[in-house]
Design a protein around this motif. Sequence first.
Motif, short mmCIF file in Angstrom:
data_model
loop_
_atom_site.label_atom_id
_atom_site.label_comp_id
_atom_site.label_asym_id
_atom_site.label_seq_id
_atom_site.Cartn_x
_atom_site.Cartn_y
_atom_site.Cartn_z
N UNK A 239 1.03 -1.29 -0.16
CA UNK A 239 -0.15 -0.58 0.36
C UNK A 239 0.90 1.11 0.37
N UNK A 240 1.75 1.10 0.76
CA UNK A 240 2.90 2.76 1.11
C UNK A 240 3.21 2.82 -0.82
N UNK A 241 3.83 1.62 -0.77
CA UNK A 241 4.42 1.63 -2.16
C UNK A 241 3.91 2.47 -3.31
N UNK A 242 2.52 2.13 -3.57
CA UNK A 242 1.54 2.12 -4.51
C UNK A 242 1.10 3.74 -4.27
N UNK A 243 1.49 3.77 -2.82
CA UNK A 243 0.46 4.80 -2.62
C UNK A 243 1.36 6.63 -3.41
N UNK A 244 2.39 6.20 -2.42
CA UNK A 244 4.05 6.78 -2.60
C UNK A 244 3.45 6.90 -4.22
#
Length: 465
Positions: A239-244
């Motif tokens: 999630x963090x990877x894609x959202x960033x």
Amino acid sequence: MKVEERSIEYIPANERHGKAKDLFPIWFGANMNITTLVSGSLPIVLGLNLFWSVTAIILGSLIGAIFMASHSVQGPKLGIPQMIQSRAQFGVIGAIIPLFLVMFIYLGFFASNTLLAAQTIANIFPINQSWNIMIIGAICFVVALYGYDLIHKVQKWFSAASLFLFLIMTFIVFQLPVPAGQWVPDDFALSGFFLSVSIAVTWQLSYAPYVADYSRYLPVHTPPAKTFWYSYTGTVIGAVWMMVLGAVLTVAIPGFLDNTGGNLAHLFGNFAILMFVLIVFGQLAINVFNLYGAFMSSVTTIEPFFKFRVTPKVRMGFLLCITIIATTLCIVGQGNFLEFFMNFIFFMSYFLIPWTSINLVDYYILRQGEYSVKDIFDVNGKYGKINWIATIAFVASIVAEIPFINTSFYVGPAARALHGADLAWAMGLFLPAVLYYFPMKRRIRKDMFPSGVDSVPVEHDEFLS
């Protein structure tokens, strides 16, 4: 591979298989899609710069995943789907209330994912978007029909492919120029920051109603810590990877959200087709989760009133009806995607967070994981038809959230007083915990030894033998 035979019933020990590490690719892959990426764009839309957007995304994901992974732990222990376990808190009939709301969440996510996928396909093939939507629905139906094992296998392959391509894409994205001051901790906006944290928290909580569905086949003695951490790390990293990436792309590419899939794929130049395939596959994969969860919820809702065995044909009938309804809503609802998606995320949080609070308080604090699975399936069992303590706590918490809501169609008085900060999620987390814990603790203590015998632990429940 055959169609999954089990639905909402308990998974006996001789059918348990797999390891806790299998959960990592499930939840890592579940986040590797452009719907997650669009969620990361929302803090930028709300007015934050990249520094504060990334901070909110990381903070919200770390917080929300605690609750998501805590639900995942319930799967191996109880061997039943997540939402049917809610009967132990709300009663066998009372659990229909959160189930009904969860069905809207599945349909909303299906619509969001499908619209983004259809938009992406339109960049490759000049097919009418309604036909694209129907094709996507048909493919998701087939995978969801085969169920648990096929979903696990698909996610393993998808996680490996997405890891490779998104590593390349990450390198490309961070070469893009962004306006000066985007990575500086200036211009802090309290309301936008809280809203963005809420989005990231809610994104993780959106998995809570069905996260245990994908751990319930694991052996009953699977270490809870491993179940927790493989679920937690998988979903947080993905999630963090894609959202960033979504936040950076929104700043770096003007009009990025007008054609998310197309703009993303074109970064690969001559190899854009590889990214188009990955994007569409990612949307299909996460939509299978929504159909599978909607199937579980619909069976759980109907089962107390009509006892029936879920054969492969019955399973096909349920899934076909759900797919037709979801696809029809998607075709009818084509329009302003971004406003719909943002309001949907907030709408979802107002119901999910009070439910998750009640469920986790009951499981970890009051009953410490000990349930009678037999009574969960018995409308006249120990959990009763309706538990008014849980029902009142749930409804009262939703009402209490209203003054703190901040959406495009309504801003509550408390949110206005806080300069737009949406703290409904905090109210929905702590209030139901208090309203449920104290009266339920007294009831459990009163009922614990009705005939001198404590409740039967789940692993010794005669129903499971």
